[in-house]
Design an enzyme around this catalytic site. Sequence first.
Site, PDB file in Angstrom:
ATOM      1  N   HIS A  52       0.806  -1.222   0.000  1.00 43.60           N
ATOM      2  CA  HIS A  52       0.000   0.000   0.000  1.00 43.60           C
ATOM      3  C   HIS A  52       0.841   1.276   0.000  1.00 43.60           C
ATOM      4  O   HIS A  52       1.936   1.311   0.537  1.00 43.60           O
ATOM      5  CB  HIS A  52      -0.888   0.030   1.249  1.00 43.60           C
ATOM      6  N   LYS A 107       5.400   5.965   7.772  1.00 42.32           N
ATOM      7  CA  LYS A 107       4.884   4.971   8.717  1.00 42.32           C
ATOM      8  C   LYS A 107       5.980   4.565   9.683  1.00 42.32           C
ATOM      9  O   LYS A 107       7.148   4.481   9.319  1.00 42.32           O
ATOM     10  CB  LYS A 107       4.405   3.711   7.983  1.00 42.32           C
ATOM     11  N   TYR A 113       0.978   0.430  13.826  1.00 38.58           N
ATOM     12  CA  TYR A 113       1.719   1.375  13.005  1.00 38.58           C
ATOM     13  C   TYR A 113       1.115   2.755  13.085  1.00 38.58           C
ATOM     14  O   TYR A 113      -0.086   2.945  13.080  1.00 38.58           O
ATOM     15  CB  TYR A 113       1.898   0.906  11.558  1.00 38.58           C
ATOM     16  N   ASP A 116      -6.139  -6.192  -2.582  1.00 37.14           N
ATOM     17  CA  ASP A 116      -4.687  -6.353  -2.657  1.00 37.14           C
ATOM     18  C   ASP A 116      -4.275  -7.327  -3.755  1.00 37.14           C
ATOM     19  O   ASP A 116      -3.233  -7.170  -4.371  1.00 37.14           O
ATOM     20  CB  ASP A 116      -4.128  -6.803  -1.313  1.00 37.14           C
TER      21      ASP A 116
END
Length: 183
Positions: free
Chosen positions: A62, A72, A132, A168
């Site tokens: 992503h 991130k 995250y 995905d």
Amino acid sequence: MIFHPTTLADCWLIDLEPRGDERGFFARTMCRDEFAAHGIVTDYAQQNLSLSRETGTLRGMHFQRGEHVEAKLVRAIRGTILDVIVDLREGSPSHMRHEAFELSGDNRRALYVPPGFAHGFQTLTPDCEVLYSVSAPYAPGAEGGLRHDDPALGISWPLPVAVISPKDAAWPLLAERAEALPF
């Protein structure tokens, strides 16, 4: 904290420096000044927790576009994952290269992923929880992704994919993309 450079420009693998006694230990997981000294984003807009029940679950690859591009800070807090990042930034010395890192509740490592990277992971154990922090809130219209099995990337996942979302699994291959990557 101990900051280890990776082979990808601007990415860091971060180890804790626990201070222990008979009670257990204490360790900093984030320090604005130390992060800034390493060029790491210090302002996070959102924190996410994912639980993946089955070994071999794949989440990713992503990224977010435009004003929603995000850095991130990723940490597995239970179980073990193989975390993979791909540098999508035009002009970067590591453009279109990837690297993989094992993050686990046992090694307590964190991975800093700068803006302009695709990110994903595969679970190596059951019941993985991944925490995250992201520098921009999720924006559905700005999301993008890469196929985990794109031959142009050459990512070698350690396990067969047991579970993956339809979205995905359907990201286009790089050779089939109508538009250029946004970075």
